[in-house]
Design a protein around this motif. Sequence first.
Motif, short mmCIF file in Angstrom:
data_model
loop_
_atom_site.label_atom_id
_atom_site.label_comp_id
_atom_site.label_asym_id
_atom_site.label_seq_id
_atom_site.Cartn_x
_atom_site.Cartn_y
_atom_site.Cartn_z
N PHE A 571 8.59 -24.51 8.14
CA PHE A 571 9.42 -23.37 7.76
C PHE A 571 9.15 -22.99 6.31
O PHE A 571 9.28 -23.82 5.40
CB PHE A 571 10.89 -23.72 7.96
N ASN A 572 8.77 -21.72 6.10
CA ASN A 572 8.62 -21.16 4.77
C ASN A 572 9.86 -20.32 4.49
O ASN A 572 9.99 -19.19 4.97
CB ASN A 572 7.35 -20.29 4.70
N VAL A 573 10.78 -20.84 3.70
CA VAL A 573 12.07 -20.20 3.50
C VAL A 573 11.93 -18.92 2.69
O VAL A 573 12.74 -17.99 2.83
CB VAL A 573 13.05 -21.17 2.82
N ILE A 574 10.91 -18.82 1.82
CA ILE A 574 10.73 -17.61 1.01
C ILE A 574 10.30 -16.44 1.88
O ILE A 574 10.84 -15.34 1.78
CB ILE A 574 9.70 -17.87 -0.11
N GLU A 575 9.32 -16.67 2.75
CA GLU A 575 8.82 -15.61 3.63
C GLU A 575 9.56 -15.56 4.96
O GLU A 575 9.28 -14.68 5.78
CB GLU A 575 7.33 -15.81 3.88
N MET A 576 10.45 -16.51 5.18
CA MET A 576 11.21 -16.59 6.43
C MET A 576 10.29 -16.67 7.65
O MET A 576 10.48 -15.99 8.65
CB MET A 576 12.15 -15.39 6.56
N LYS A 577 9.30 -17.54 7.54
CA LYS A 577 8.35 -17.75 8.63
C LYS A 577 8.45 -19.18 9.12
O LYS A 577 8.50 -20.11 8.33
CB LYS A 577 6.92 -17.46 8.18
N ALA A 578 8.48 -19.32 10.44
CA ALA A 578 8.59 -20.66 11.03
C ALA A 578 7.65 -20.77 12.22
O ALA A 578 7.45 -19.80 12.97
CB ALA A 578 10.02 -20.94 11.46
N THR A 579 7.07 -21.95 12.39
CA THR A 579 6.23 -22.23 13.56
C THR A 579 6.66 -23.56 14.15
O THR A 579 7.09 -24.46 13.43
CB THR A 579 4.74 -22.31 13.19
N CYS A 580 6.53 -23.67 15.47
CA CYS A 580 6.92 -24.90 16.17
C CYS A 580 5.75 -25.41 17.00
O CYS A 580 4.95 -24.62 17.51
CB CYS A 580 8.13 -24.65 17.06
N SER A 581 5.67 -26.71 17.14
CA SER A 581 4.59 -27.31 17.91
C SER A 581 4.65 -26.94 19.39
O SER A 581 3.64 -27.00 20.09
CB SER A 581 4.61 -28.83 17.75
N CYS A 582 5.83 -26.52 19.87
CA CYS A 582 5.93 -26.14 21.29
C CYS A 582 5.35 -24.76 21.56
O CYS A 582 5.04 -24.41 22.70
CB CYS A 582 7.38 -26.19 21.77
N GLN A 583 5.23 -23.92 20.52
CA GLN A 583 4.62 -22.58 20.58
C GLN A 583 5.30 -21.66 21.59
O GLN A 583 4.66 -20.79 22.17
CB GLN A 583 3.12 -22.69 20.89
N THR A 584 6.58 -21.84 21.79
CA THR A 584 7.30 -20.99 22.74
C THR A 584 7.32 -19.53 22.30
O THR A 584 7.18 -18.62 23.12
CB THR A 584 8.74 -21.50 22.91
N PHE A 585 7.51 -19.29 21.00
CA PHE A 585 7.54 -17.90 20.53
C PHE A 585 6.20 -17.22 20.75
O PHE A 585 6.14 -16.06 21.18
CB PHE A 585 7.91 -17.85 19.05
N GLU A 586 5.11 -17.92 20.47
CA GLU A 586 3.79 -17.34 20.68
C GLU A 586 3.55 -17.02 22.15
O GLU A 586 2.89 -16.03 22.48
CB GLU A 586 2.69 -18.28 20.18
N PHE A 587 4.09 -17.83 23.05
CA PHE A 587 3.87 -17.68 24.49
C PHE A 587 4.81 -16.66 25.12
O PHE A 587 4.40 -15.88 25.99
CB PHE A 587 4.05 -19.05 25.16
#
Length: 775
Positions: A571-587
């Motif tokens: 999680f990058n709190v400054i840019e408000m960007k988050a990624t997860c190892s499950c990649q559900t958002f990408e899918f």
Amino acid sequence: MEFEPLNMENEVIEFDMGGLEDDAVDIDEDDIFDASHARDLYIPEGDTNLEPYVGMEFESEEAAKAFYNSYARRVGFSTRVSMSRRSRRDGAIIQRSFVCAKEGFRVEKEKTCGGGGGGGGGDGKVKRPRAVTRVGCKAMMALKIQDSGKWVVTAFDKDHNHELVPQDKVHCLRSHRHVSGSAKALIDTLQAAGMGPSGIMSVLVKEYGGVTNVGFTERDCRNYMRSCRQKTLGGDTQILLDYLRHMHAENPAFFYAVQGDEDQCMSNIFWADQKARMNYTYFGDTITFDTTYRSNRYRLPFAPFTGVNHHGHPVLFGCAFLVNESEPSFIWLFNTWLTAMSGRPPVSITTDHDRVIRAAITQVFPDTRHRFCKWHIFKEGQEKLAHVFLDHPNFEAEFHKCVNLTESTDEFESCWLSLIDAYHLRDNEWLLSIYNARNQWVPVYLRSTFFAEMSITQRSDSMNSYFDGYINASTTLQLFVKQYEKALESRHEKEVKADYETMNTTPVLKTPSPMEKQAADLYTRKLFIKFQDELVETLTFMATKMEDDGSVTKYRVSKFGDDHRLYIVKFNVIEMKATCSCQTFEFSGLLCRHILTVFRVTNVLTLPSQYILKRWTRNAKSGVVLEERPGDLLNSYRESHTVRYNSLRHEALKYVDEGAKNIELYNVAMDALQNAAKKVSLAKRNGGKLPITNGSGREYSVDGIYTGGDQWGLGQPQTSDDKDKKLEELSRELDRANRKCEVYRANLLAVLKDIEEQKLQLSVKVQNIKLGMKD
């Protein structure tokens, strides 16, 4: 080799060009198979290893030809007829020469100017260069008819100047490919049951005990099926063609195309109505191409292109009827569909597990992620692994678990290896083939690509479902047109109903979270319920900080009491960007419970704009983007070039339609477009920012720096003495303008929202009136 002297007054020499098609026209040898000329192989009595010899006699020319072809099959080469001599008295053939298919050398065609036909174009070029197959081989058998009516071998040469084909591949040689009567009957039966060429060949290989015993290739099977369809269709295709012409005449935006084969007969048909083309501009990020619908009467695959709309319902992007299922046909179809969809390829495409379709997609959609339908592979496995399922009742469940529940590629590889070793299946050809293609169907390899599906393990509602209940194994073309219209109407009614429920009912909130209230106002009802489930699940998850490098913080997220299943969230709190190892958002395009858990513990109370895909919102089909533009998130769909292109194109076409109604509107529209073009050009020169002007007409960047433009041709650039004064004045003007813009924007958003709701309510009322009139 020499022939006996002949009396040329009574006899004439002719050369049989039947084996030279590849020299005469641009045709692939493998594409040609004339079943009407196929005959059972002639095997002489006695020694089956007998080879021809001078003086050998045959009852007929056909018997000699069959024997030489049978001999060629045993040795490993293909044959053809080279030369014939006819009698001038009655025209009867009195001498034949059978040769190796590699006899002679290719004769280059003369290139001519003008129109050209068949495989070549007007420039004299062939579509695909053909491999050279003639190498001057001298192997041959010559025969002459005797007064007794029998045929005798007059010359024989068995030496070849090339390698011979081994027995396990000899069935691929052209003269030995033969669809027997029993094979035709089985093909007809399986085709009538809705099975495709690949599946039929699998059954034939099993039935005949190996591919070498089948006697022909999958291409021959496809060609035979195509010839049967064309004979059966007859004039019934005119019904469909008349319907398509009528629809196009009523609305020029209705797109259709027909492909003709080498005989100028109808081959494949594609069409897409205006609604399908418009839907693609909203939901064309991922598509499914389904060839599982087949008509029993015509054995004709009906293949719709579908996607997923903002309610998770299947949506149509066009349809095709396929008479010919060859690779060139699929290439034509995909290129035609791409043209109808304004040339914008999708992010991902899902198809049947078919080698020919895969080859066509590789050529037409090189940058699109291609996925095989996992459930079609599971269904295929029930046939291919039937003996394993029967002997080992637990295997199927373990197989599904290995595919669906593994969380990483390493875990899948380990699980797969353990599974095939436990059941001694390392040598299983089908399992080996699907393992080699694992990155095209196993979920863990596909999570980084958008497929618009809420669950990686469950089957998509859109897969093979748009025409369910309307098209089946007994649908004729005449009935199809009616059922097609009914399916479109039914799908439209379901979408209107879902829109109405989204706009006129309030979902029950389960938490006091502002994020849940925000999602309820943005998402459609079905998508909100999915999001709500993920949000509620965060109450049972914990997030533990692992690393913090100052810009990006790494968290370990797990469910309470289930520490062995961990997920890593960055999680990058400054840019408000988050990624997860499950990649559900990408899918899927919806945030997972793991990222939402991190948002909860870091006090992120509302969804960042880059995580709200417009395609899942209630305003997905609005021509106006109501939300703020998202950030630079790599996988954010709204920032993609495709969406920007389609949105601008959609708005421009509406503007053109209005501006072309009369000369006055045309002049106004043309002036506006020219001014807009100037603004775009100016913004492009200023790094994407549109300069502003003060009262004097001079142009300034948004930073207040003079750009040198003088809109009216008046005035001079500022001097250094009054620069500070002008900057202060412009700053005040900019502040006032910003405050006014905020007020105007808030009012505009409110008005646009009211308009959207009123339009939807009116659409629902119209639909209810129509339904009432039907009752």
